[in-house]
Design an enzyme around this catalytic site. Sequence first.
Site, short mmCIF file in Angstrom:
data_model
loop_
_atom_site.label_atom_id
_atom_site.label_comp_id
_atom_site.label_asym_id
_atom_site.label_seq_id
_atom_site.Cartn_x
_atom_site.Cartn_y
_atom_site.Cartn_z
N GLN A 1 42.38 78.26 56.94
CA GLN A 1 44.00 78.74 56.34
C GLN A 1 44.18 77.96 54.85
OE1 GLN A 1 45.53 77.52 60.68
NE2 GLN A 1 46.77 79.06 59.86
N ARG B 1 46.19 66.07 60.04
CA ARG B 1 45.29 66.48 60.92
C ARG B 1 44.77 67.87 60.22
NH1 ARG B 1 46.46 70.87 65.11
NH2 ARG B 1 44.39 71.17 65.87
N HIS C 1 38.54 75.04 64.68
CA HIS C 1 39.73 75.59 64.50
C HIS C 1 39.40 77.07 64.33
CE1 HIS C 1 44.39 74.89 63.84
NE2 HIS C 1 44.04 76.14 63.89
N GLU D 1 43.28 74.66 70.36
CA GLU D 1 43.79 75.95 70.95
C GLU D 1 42.52 76.90 71.47
OE1 GLU D 1 46.76 77.74 68.56
OE2 GLU D 1 48.03 75.89 68.41
N ASN E 1 49.90 71.58 71.12
CA ASN E 1 50.43 72.41 70.32
C ASN E 1 51.63 73.20 70.85
OD1 ASN E 1 48.62 71.31 68.70
ND2 ASN E 1 47.36 73.30 68.09
N TYR F 1 55.15 75.83 70.28
CA TYR F 1 56.09 76.60 69.40
C TYR F 1 57.30 77.37 69.93
CZ TYR F 1 52.56 76.01 65.56
OH TYR F 1 51.48 75.50 64.69
N GLU G 1 50.75 69.97 66.94
CA GLU G 1 51.28 71.02 65.94
C GLU G 1 52.57 71.41 66.62
OE1 GLU G 1 49.30 74.79 65.57
OE2 GLU G 1 47.43 73.68 64.89
N TRP H 1 46.64 83.74 59.46
CA TRP H 1 45.66 84.67 60.26
C TRP H 1 45.93 85.94 60.17
CZ3 TRP H 1 41.72 81.38 61.01
CH2 TRP H 1 42.09 79.92 61.35
N PHE I 1 54.82 78.87 57.02
CA PHE I 1 55.02 77.50 57.99
C PHE I 1 55.14 76.33 56.99
CE2 PHE I 1 53.65 80.41 61.32
CZ PHE I 1 54.06 80.05 62.40
C1 PNW Z 1 48.58 78.01 66.06
N1 PNW Z 1 50.37 81.97 70.76
O1 PNW Z 1 48.45 79.46 66.09
C2 PNW Z 1 47.38 77.48 65.20
O2 PNW Z 1 46.77 76.44 65.75
C3 PNW Z 1 47.51 77.66 63.59
O3 PNW Z 1 46.29 77.74 63.02
C4 PNW Z 1 48.65 78.46 63.45
O4 PNW Z 1 48.86 78.78 61.90
C5 PNW Z 1 50.07 78.12 63.97
O5 PNW Z 1 49.59 77.82 65.30
C6 PNW Z 1 51.09 79.18 63.93
O6 PNW Z 1 50.82 80.31 64.33
C7 PNW Z 1 49.05 80.12 67.13
O7 PNW Z 1 50.32 83.45 70.49
C8 PNW Z 1 48.49 81.39 67.50
O8 PNW Z 1 50.89 81.51 71.67
C9 PNW Z 1 49.29 81.97 68.53
C10 PNW Z 1 49.76 81.36 69.60
C11 PNW Z 1 50.01 80.01 69.55
C12 PNW Z 1 49.84 79.39 68.49
#
Ligand code: PNW
Length: 460
Positions: free
Chosen positions: A18, A75, A119, A165, A294, A296, A368, A422, A430
């Site tokens: 990334q 990290r 990763h 992940e 991680n 979100y 994260e 991605w 971000f």
């Molecule tokens: C994470 N979901 O990606 C990754 O570890 C990072 O590389 C990425 O940039 C970041 O979160 C933000 O997207 C995710 O679908 C991708 O649950 C998809 C999911 C969660 C995390």
Amino acid sequence: MSQFPDGFVWGTATSAYQIEGAYREDGRGLSIWDAFCRMPGKVLNNENGDIACDHYHRYAEDVALMQTMGVTAYRFSISWSRLLPQGRGQINEAGFAFYDQLINSLLDNNIQPWVTLFHWDLPLALHLEMDGLLNPEIADYFAHYAKLCFERFGDRVKHWITLNEAWCSAMLGYGLGIKAPGHVSTVDPYIAGHNLLRAHGKIVDIYRRDFQSKQNGVIGISNNCDWREPKSDSPADQAAATRALEFFLGWFADPVYFGDYPESMRKNIGDRLPFFSDKDQSLIKDSSDFFGLNHYTTMLSENIEDEQLLQNNIRGNGGIAADQMVLLSDDPDWAKTDMGWNIVPWGCRKLLEWITERYNRPAIYITENGCAIFDDSIKGTINDSGRIDFLKGYLQEISKAIDSGVDVRGYFVWSLLDNFEWEFGYKMRFGLHYVDFVTGDRIPKQSADWYKSVIKNNSL
Ligand code: PNW
């Protein structure tokens, strides 16, 4: 006011593909992401990580940004194909030299490197020549690569994360096909996930047997999980929420803490879910020195038995709904980030409490958390008050969780920089720092300044 415990680790996070760029420089081999980005239509605007943040050349500047914020930990991930261009065999000394410089520069600035070994950027050669994560032998190649990292960097790196992940690699890469290698299947995600866990077990075994006592570091795995809130208080919806968490986090954490997959997965997935050999099981069980998380977002979960309805509920972060028999939805009152992810800080607290209870109070590092929020201006101060509100909200709930007995020991903001997000290319930002992807310039956002004061005071 939320006060954090003494010694709390404050960091930021990134990953190799990334940010690094320099995709063909100094002997780097290609990864499955280089190939995936070249398949038309897979990534927004057909963008790629060829240059990204050009961190490969600008790492010193990036370390300086972190030094200014006062973070105590960084990290990042190592690009496997920069060290071993074909994934195995011939090594590339220039790749080792790059990470040596990065690590030394971090330590010179009193920033502890937290290194993720994988990763998502599997060397392309391993994918083409031996079927990548679907081949059980991949675990041995993982172990070989990891051993090289411990040998070369372990004198200075004291925090290792085997996999980032695994859920995303397995489900999004081999199930829904929205991430590299873009494979679509209802069978293969469970095989890929299985081999990732086997690789993790082997890597940790090597570290513990040959390196840990000399190098005095710790090693663990970082899994991602959203919170799943029952849509109603009916027992069926409550069970659905638990099941959804088991399919998300339990898939990778249960084997590590209990030695096998959750029963709900065995029941629903049947013979598509592999079994662990006794040997693998003994390597995987108790194989994490800490719980990397991680996190979100949050969604509502509803029990559904109508397969037809579930087929249409494939959401990026839901996995295969028909395996779970769970329908996900949003509460219309929830605000959303640019990713469309719900902003629900209390969901983070509930997840931390769930982990504490289920896995017997592990030491948790949030490796994260962060958001993509539209940033108004490019020049001068970047007003990202939305990001500050997001981080504040989540940190407040983390602090509440700590007060109620959850052992959270650190927090890493995703991400240090705007970067290659991605399949969303460069659209989703971000970063705590704005990156001008034409000039490569970095501009601190207000959130970087805000984070600096949080770190300085160890409180909100
Ligand atoms: C994470 N979901 O990606 C990754 O570890 C990072 O590389 C990425 O940039 C970041 O979160 C933000 O997207 C995710 O679908 C991708 O649950 C998809 C999911 C969660 C995390």
